[in-house]
Scaffold this motif. Structure first.
Motif, PDB file in Angstrom:
ATOM      1  N   THR A 212       0.816  -1.218   0.000  1.00  0.00           N
ATOM      2  CA  THR A 212       0.000   0.000   0.000  1.00  0.00           C
ATOM      3  C   THR A 212       0.849   1.266   0.000  1.00  0.00           C
ATOM      4  OG1 THR A 212      -0.156  -0.152   2.413  1.00  0.00           O
ATOM      5  CG2 THR A 212      -1.969  -1.081   1.126  1.00  0.00           C
ATOM      6  N   LYS A 213       2.105   1.180   0.478  1.00  0.00           N
ATOM      7  CA  LYS A 213       2.936   2.379   0.579  1.00  0.00           C
ATOM      8  C   LYS A 213       3.268   3.006  -0.774  1.00  0.00           C
ATOM      9  CE  LYS A 213       7.385  -0.094   0.697  1.00  0.00           C
ATOM     10  NZ  LYS A 213       8.581  -0.410   1.522  1.00  0.00           N
ATOM     11  N   VAL A 214       3.102   2.243  -1.878  1.00  0.00           N
ATOM     12  CA  VAL A 214       3.457   2.799  -3.187  1.00  0.00           C
ATOM     13  C   VAL A 214       2.287   3.514  -3.853  1.00  0.00           C
ATOM     14  CG1 VAL A 214       5.183   0.991  -3.533  1.00  0.00           C
ATOM     15  CG2 VAL A 214       2.882   0.691  -4.495  1.00  0.00           C
ATOM     16  N   ALA A 215       1.121   3.501  -3.238  1.00  0.00           N
ATOM     17  CA  ALA A 215      -0.062   4.107  -3.861  1.00  0.00           C
ATOM     18  C   ALA A 215       0.080   5.620  -3.949  1.00  0.00           C
ATOM     19  CB  ALA A 215      -1.312   3.742  -3.073  1.00  0.00           C
ATOM     20  N   ALA A 220      -8.046   5.810   1.675  1.00  0.00           N
ATOM     21  CA  ALA A 220      -9.373   5.892   2.297  1.00  0.00           C
ATOM     22  C   ALA A 220     -10.481   5.854   1.254  1.00  0.00           C
ATOM     23  CB  ALA A 220      -9.478   7.153   3.141  1.00  0.00           C
ATOM     24  N   SER A 221     -10.178   6.307   0.035  1.00  0.00           N
ATOM     25  CA  SER A 221     -11.198   6.333  -1.019  1.00  0.00           C
ATOM     26  C   SER A 221     -11.095   5.144  -1.977  1.00  0.00           C
ATOM     27  CB  SER A 221     -11.097   7.639  -1.814  1.00  0.00           C
ATOM     28  OG  SER A 221      -9.823   7.730  -2.448  1.00  0.00           O
ATOM     29  N   TYR A 222     -10.139   4.262  -1.709  1.00  0.00           N
ATOM     30  CA  TYR A 222      -9.936   3.105  -2.593  1.00  0.00           C
ATOM     31  C   TYR A 222     -11.051   2.089  -2.379  1.00  0.00           C
ATOM     32  CZ  TYR A 222      -7.598  -1.018  -4.614  1.00  0.00           C
ATOM     33  OH  TYR A 222      -7.291  -2.129  -5.349  1.00  0.00           O
TER      34      TYR A 222
END
Length: 321
Positions: A212-215, A220-222
Motif C-alpha cells: 500500500t505504501k506505493v499508492a 481511504a477512497s480506494y
C-alpha cells in the motif's frame, strides 16, 4: 479453591484442557504422552496438584493431564494408585477453565506455540477479548492478533509448521490467504509445486505483491480490497488489476499537474520500462526540461523532473557557443 485427594476413577480430562484429545487414549498412548514424567511418578508419586473442577461425572482435569495419565499407567501396572492431590476450583466458567489450562502449560513450557495460538482462539470463542488475553499472558494486542491469525489457518497448514516442514515466514504469509487460497496452496504442496517465500507473496496477490505504501492515491477512497499483514507494517492490494486502475488515474492526475505547471513535456513511460538516466542531462523548465514518469511493475512510480537528452544538450551547447 480447595485442596483435595481424589481417586483416579473420579477423574477425567476436561475437553477444555488445551491438550485434550478427541477420544480417551489407550494405555499405550497414555504412556507415550507421559513418558518424560513416568519415572518420577513411579518413584515419588504425584508431586504437584492437578487443577480440577467438579462436574456430574466426578472431576474434570483442567491442568495436569500428563500427571493423570502417568498415574493411570502405573495403576494399570500395579492394580492401584493413591488418590491424586488436586486443587478443586468452584464456580468457574468454561473460559476461565480454558485460561487456567493455558496458563499452566505456558508456565511449564509444556505447549508448542501452535497449541497456544489455538487456545487463544478458543478463549475468544468463549467470550474473552483480545485485550483480556493480552493482559493475562503479558502480550501486546498485536501479538495476540498475530496468534489468532495463525490459529485461523487450516489445520493441515498448522500441522505442516508443527512438523517443521513449513517455514515460519511462509506460515505468516499464509495468514493473508483466504481459505480457498489455502486449499489451493495445499494441493500445490502435495504436488511439490507450492510457491514459497517471495514467490508465495506474489502468488497470493495474483502475480504481484503490491504494498500500500506505493499508492499515489488516497487509500481511504480506494474501493478495492486491501489485505493487512499482521506480521509487518505493510498492507497489500488483493487485486493488482484494481490497484493499477486507481494508480493509473493518479498518474494521469500527476501528469496533468505537471503540464499545468508549464513543463515543456510530460512523458509517461510504459509500465516496467526503465528511464535511462545516463542518456539524459538535467535541465530547468526554462531550458526545455521534461518530466519523465516511470511506473514500475512493483507498483512504485518514479518521477524524473527536468531532463533533456544528451543530443539536445549538445545542440544547445553548440548553439550557445
Amino acid at each position: 479453591m480447595q485442596s483435595q485427594a481424589i481417586a483416579l476413577n473420579q477423574l477425567h480430562v476436561s475437553p477444555l484442557n488445551m491438550r485434550a484429545e478427541k477420544k480417551p487414549p489407550s494405555i499405550k498412548r497414555m504412556a507415550e504422552i507421559a513418558a518424560n514424567i513416568l519415572p518420577t511418578v513411579r518413584e515419588k508419586g504425584i508431586l504437584s496438584d492437578l487443577i480440577v473442577r467438579k462436574n456430574n461425572s466426578g472431576y474434570e482435569i483442567i491442568a495436569g493431564r500428563r500427571r493423570f495419565y502417568a498415574a493411570s499407567v502405573i495403576a494399570n501396572e500395579r492394580g492401584d494408585f493413591p488418590p491424586l492431590p488436586c486443587e478443586v476450583w468452584e464456580n468457574i466458567t468454561d473460559a476461565d477453565a480454558r485460561e487456567l489450562s493455558l496458563i499452566e502449560n505456558v508456565a511449564r513450557e509444556d505447549a508448542d506455540e501452535i497449541t497456544c495460538y489455538e487456545a487463544f482462539s478458543a478463549l475468544i470463542k468463549d467470550g474473552k477479548t483480545v485485550d483480556e488475553i493480552a493482559r493475562t499472558f503479558g502480550k501486546t494486542e498485536r501479538e495476540v492478533k498475530q496468534s489468532l491469525a495463525v490459529a485461523n489457518l487450516l489445520p493441515r497448514v498448522r500441522d505442516l509448521y508443527r512438523s517443521e516442514e513449513l517455514d515460519g515466514g511462509d506460515l505468516q504469509l499464509l495468514t493473508m490467504a483466504t481459505k480457498t487460497q489455502q486449499r489451493d496452496w495445499l494441493k500445490l504442496w502435495d504436488d511439490s509445486d507450492a510457491p514459497t517465500s517471495h514467490s508465495l507473496k506474489g502468488w497470493l496477490f495474483g502475480g504481484a505483491a503490491i504494498p500500500t505504501k506505493v499508492a499515489l492515491f488516497d487509500l481511504a477512497s480506494y474501493a478495492g480490497k486491501i489485505v493487512g499483514d499482521l506480521f509487518s507494517e505493510e498492507g497489500y492490494f488483493a487485486s493488482a488489476e484494481d490497484f493499477w486502475t486507481a494508480q493509473d488515474e493518479a498518474i494521469a492526475a500527476k501528469r496533468d499537474a505537471y503540464i499545468a505547471a508549464k513543463w515543456s513535456e510530460v512523458v509517461v513511460l510504459e509500465r516496467g520500462a526503465h528511464f535511462p538516466q545516463w542518456d539524459f542531462v538535467k535541465a530547468s523548465k526554462k531550458q526545455g526540461g521534461r518530466v519523465y514518469i516511470e511506473p514500475t511493475h512493483t507498483g512504485e512510480v518514479r518521477f524524473h523532473e527536468g531532463y533533456i537528452t544528451q543530443a539536445e544538450a549538445h545542440r544547445a551547447e553548440a548553439a550557445g557557443g
